[in-house]
Design an enzyme around this catalytic site. Structure first.
Site, short mmCIF file in Angstrom:
data_model
loop_
_atom_site.label_atom_id
_atom_site.label_comp_id
_atom_site.label_asym_id
_atom_site.label_seq_id
_atom_site.Cartn_x
_atom_site.Cartn_y
_atom_site.Cartn_z
CG ASN A 151 -10.18 1.39 0.47
OD1 ASN A 151 -9.11 1.54 -0.10
ND2 ASN A 151 -11.10 2.33 0.50
CG ASP A 200 -11.29 3.15 -2.82
OD1 ASP A 200 -10.45 2.27 -3.02
OD2 ASP A 200 -11.05 4.19 -2.19
CE LYS A 251 -10.45 7.50 -5.11
NZ LYS A 251 -9.72 8.51 -4.33
CB CYS A 260 -9.51 3.86 -6.55
SG CYS A 260 -8.68 4.17 -4.99
CD1 TRP A 299 -2.70 1.70 0.51
CD2 TRP A 299 -1.43 2.37 2.22
NE1 TRP A 299 -3.11 2.96 0.85
CE2 TRP A 299 -2.35 3.41 1.90
CE3 TRP A 299 -0.53 2.57 3.25
CZ2 TRP A 299 -2.39 4.61 2.60
CZ3 TRP A 299 -0.56 3.77 3.95
CH2 TRP A 299 -1.50 4.77 3.61
CG ASP A 348 -4.43 5.59 -1.20
OD1 ASP A 348 -5.08 6.04 -2.17
OD2 ASP A 348 -4.95 4.91 -0.29
CG ASP A 351 -12.21 10.26 -2.12
OD1 ASP A 351 -12.27 9.35 -1.27
OD2 ASP A 351 -11.56 10.15 -3.19
CG ASP A 352 -14.83 7.39 2.43
OD1 ASP A 352 -16.06 7.31 2.60
OD2 ASP A 352 -14.01 6.60 2.92
C1 GLA Z 1 -8.76 4.70 -0.36
C2 GLA Z 1 -8.42 5.45 -1.63
C3 GLA Z 1 -8.24 6.91 -1.33
C4 GLA Z 1 -9.48 7.46 -0.71
C5 GLA Z 1 -9.84 6.66 0.52
C6 GLA Z 1 -11.20 7.06 1.04
O1 GLA Z 1 -7.69 4.68 0.50
O2 GLA Z 1 -7.30 4.88 -2.23
O3 GLA Z 1 -7.92 7.61 -2.50
O4 GLA Z 1 -10.53 7.42 -1.64
O5 GLA Z 1 -9.90 5.27 0.25
O6 GLA Z 1 -11.55 6.34 2.16
#
Ligand code: GLA
Length: 741
Positions: free
Chosen positions: A484, A482, A480, A529, A198, A551, A366-367
């Site tokens: 994670n 994601d 976007k 992502c 990461w 990131d 974003d988030d």
């Molecule tokens: C991941 C993505 C980031 C961001 C966060 C949001 O880590 O890679 O770019 O969007 O999530 O929680």
């Protein structure tokens, strides 16, 4: 685009054949005599040879030979019957036991021998592609394997995969079912591949291959590419990865779940590469008449070094491999590093104002915008509940999106639809949708669990997340996507006793959702992502316009990540953002110009709170963004020439040249202070017309670092060592624009 799925009715001919085989009415008529099957591109050729025994072997993949029938009597000087021949799709069976196999099957009687022989082949001209289907069959077990080769002549790229059909009356179990194998003759092989973790993805690793096996793989379920990318280059007869000369073979697998690529230097010294879905815990039961489709493997071969191989892959990717690959994507401001989870409508509107002011073309929220009972105010809650948090944005998403549109900008939004926080309504309502093993702890990572995409209900849900989010506003232009975390305590309630299917069906489920999304939303831009670069592969890119490379937004770290990414993937997919200093991941402090110059070599974006920029910094940003717009078509569509590698020296440098060689942009970065005596770096430019005359202008500065700035030079001078900008202190950088006069 071909969908990665189990085939049932879609391909009638193979089914009819297998039905006939089942009935025993058609015995495979193995063609007598040898046969050469050439698969050709403009400059390369893969030559397969059907031996008298009916075995299919690979005798050549390299520069094009005018008359490939000369391979008819080709001898490998090796005893194929010892199991070490260059069998094109090696299956465990007969004498083939000692090398890595592409196929391993357990038949209903428990025996494990497969002997594939050539049955037939057909060549179809598909306009700008040529598709060759070679059918192999096992006379005894009626297993059929079709090898498909799709040649892209102009790009010198060949895609290949296998389709495995059970022609028996009972189930068979596929233990290993690779997409393909490739054989390369040579005295020495340098393998270049990409490891990482990461915020440190795509770190180039080079190793001269000794005898034995090197494996790159993922067993992570999701986030398949974070630690090893399913791609590589092999320098043939060399121990160096050279840019513009030398024989290079490059490969990339189109698969976003567990994969495995093995490189075996066998007892004869030859290199055998097997690539495909990882067989790890993934034996696959195939019912009678069913066909299993393996993912495509992308191959290219170049006599012009790593640069030539990359340009082939990039040209193919832009035209065929990446969704919307030929387009220029907008510059943007992403809210993540600037606001994280703490924002309300005014924060966002202010960011949009600033972004518009600086000339950016899109704002991406974003988030943190969702979750009602379990608001997403941190990463511990809310995932799964894709309902607007009206405490943060009472006016609604459409209000913010419309605001961006009114400013002439596009609008994008973040989702992570494959995941769930235990603290969410979804986790309480559908605990059975979570990847888990009954009676055991479901481990969390980033406080979240993975949803079971092998389950069609979950696929519907994930599709529904995308669909419902898109319905929040008619002004959503970009999503976007994601992902994670990786799988842990792997299990699927849906799959019951067939747990072995989970890794494969997760991947297939993901693609089926993405394909469905693309049918409904062909125009929305999608960024792929996965905690940064956890899903950087040509499988995902069939549906996604770009990737979030990492990131890690530190421009110094990005030089290593972006250089390596560029070996396989084109700049048009490489999202690259200017962020604040000290950098939130590395703590490094680099000049704003260095950060811009690095981001401008990909798809430029910003990811910071613009309010924290000084007026001078904002002015600089405006200038850099506006200049980027004048040459970004070169970044998105031009041919890439890497001039200096960050892995081999103190500089990183690259250039993009238009296909007609009339324009170019050159990026130079100094990563480490050298010494006082050194004037700078001499960079022989590449890819220009040696007879053309080019004006050279440094961008983004009032005083240039090169004595030749503003002058006109002939291409041969610039390529011959005349270009030596003084970029010599750490984090100094320069961008030059060249135009033919
Ligand atoms: C991941 C993505 C980031 C961001 C966060 C949001 O880590 O890679 O770019 O969007 O999530 O929680």
């Amino acid at each position: 685009m071909r969908r990665q799925t189990l085939l049932t009715a879609a391909n009638l001919l193979p089914l009819i054949l297998s039905a006939l085989l089942c009935l025993g009415t058609l015995l495979p008529a193995f063609a007598d005599g040898k046969k050469v099957i050439p698969i050709e591109t403009d400059n390369t050729q893969l030559v397969l040879l059907v031996e008298e025994s009916g075995s299919l072997i690979t005798v050549h993949y390299g520069p094009r030979v005018e008359d490939p029938t000369q391979f008819l009597d080709y001898s490998t000087h090796r005893a194929n019957e010892h199991g070490c021949g260059p069998v094109t799709y090696p299956a465990i069976g007969s004498r083939y036991l000692i090398g890595q196999e592409a196929l391993s099957v357990i038949y209903p009687d428990g025996y494990r021998n497969t002997e594939l022989r050539y049955l037939s082949h057909e060549v179809r001209n598909l306009g700008e592609r040529v598709l060759t289907r070679i059918t192999l069959s096992d006379e005894l077990t009626h297993l059929r394997v079709d090898l498909l080769y799709e040649a892209y002549p102009h790009e010198d790229v060949i895609l290949t995969h296998s389709e495995i059909t059970n022609g028996d009356r009972k189930d068979v179990t596929l233990m290993k079912y690779a997409s393909c194998s490739m054989h390369v003759e040579g005295e020495q092989f340098l393998l270049s591949h990409f490891h990482g973790s990461w915020a440190d993805e795509m770190q180039l690793e080079r190793e001269v291959l000794g005898h034995g096996i090197v494996t790159i793989e993922s067993r992570r379920g999701t986030q398949a590419t974070q630690c090893n990318n399913p791609s590589f280059m092999v320098s043939i007869n060399s121990d160096r990865l050279t840019e513009e000369y030398g024989e290079v073979l490059a490969g990339a697998l189109c698969w976003s779940a567990n994969y495995q690529i093995t490189f075996e230097r066998d007892e004869t010294g030859r290199l055998n590469i097997i690539s495909g879905i990882n067989p790890f815990n993934s034996e696959y039961r195939l019912s009678p008449g069913k066909t299993f489709l393996t993912p495509d493997m992308v191959w290219t071969r170049s006599s012009n070094g790593a640069g030539g191989a990359s340009r082939n892959l990039h040209a193919w990717a832009r035209r065929w491999g990446v969704y919307g690959g030929g387009e220029v994507n907008p510059t943007l401001l992403n809210s993540w590093e600037g606001a994280y989870f703490s924002f309300t409508t005014p924060t966002l509107l202010r960011m949009i104002d600033d972004a518009a002011d600086m000339g950016l073309e899109m704002f991406v929220l974003d988030d943190g915008w969702f979750g009602v009972e379990y608001p997403r105010n941190g990463d511990a809650a809310g995932l799964g509940d894709w309902v607007l948090n009206t405490k943060k944005i009472p006016e609604g998403i459409d209000y913010v999106a419309s605001y961006a549109h009114a400013k002439g900008m596009k609008f994008g939004i973040w989702i992570e639809p494959e995941m769930v926080n235990p603290d969410s309504r979804l986790a309480h309502e559908h605990p059975d949708w979570v990847i888990q093993s009954p009676g055991r702890e479901i481990p969390q990572s980033r406080n979240q669990w993975v949803l079971d995409l092998s389950n069609p209900q979950v696929q519907d849900f994930v599709y529904g997340v995308f669909d419902s989010v898109m319905k929040l506003s008619p002004h959503i232009d970009y999503v976007k996507w994601d992902c994670n975390r990786i799988m842990a305590s792997v299990g699927s309630k849906y799959l019951g006793k067939e747990q072995n299917r989970l890794f494969v069906e997760y991947g297939q489920g993901l693609y089926s959702v993405l394909a469905r999304i693309r049918r409904t939303y062909p125009d929305v831009l999608i960024q792929c992502c996965s905690s940064g670069g956890g899903r950087v592969d040509y499988g995902a890119l069939r549906y996604c316009n770009e990737i979030w490379t990492s990131d890690n937004t530190d421009a110094l770290c990005r030089s290593y990540i972006q250089y390596s990414t560029s070996l396989i993937y084109p700049a048009c997919v490489m999202a690259s953002h200017v962020s604040a200093v000290p950098n939130h991941q590395s703590g490094n402090v680099t000049p704003l110009k260095f950060r811009f110059d690095m981001a401008c070599s990909g798809r430029l974006g910003m990811e910071l709170q613009p309010r924290n920029l000084t007026a001078a910094e904002k002015e600089y940003a405006k200038r850099a963004i506006s200049e980027y717009k004048t040459y970004r078509d070169l970044v998105f569509k031009g041919d890439l020439y890497r001039l200096a590698s960050p892995y081999d020296g103190d500089h990183y440098a690259l250039m993009y040249v238009s296909s007609d060689k009339s324009r170019a942009v050159v990026f130079v970065y100094c990563l480490k202070y050298e010494n006082r005596e050194t004037g700078g770096i001499t960079l022989p430019l590449t890819g220009l017309d040696p007879k053309g005359r080019y004006s050279v202008k440094e961008l983004g500065v009032d005083r240039s670092c090169w004595w030749g700035d503003g002058k006109t030079f002939q291409g041969d001078f610039l390529q011959g060592g005349g270009f030596n900008p003084r970029v010599r202190t750490q984090f100094a950088s320069a961008v030059f624009y060249l135009e033919a006069r």
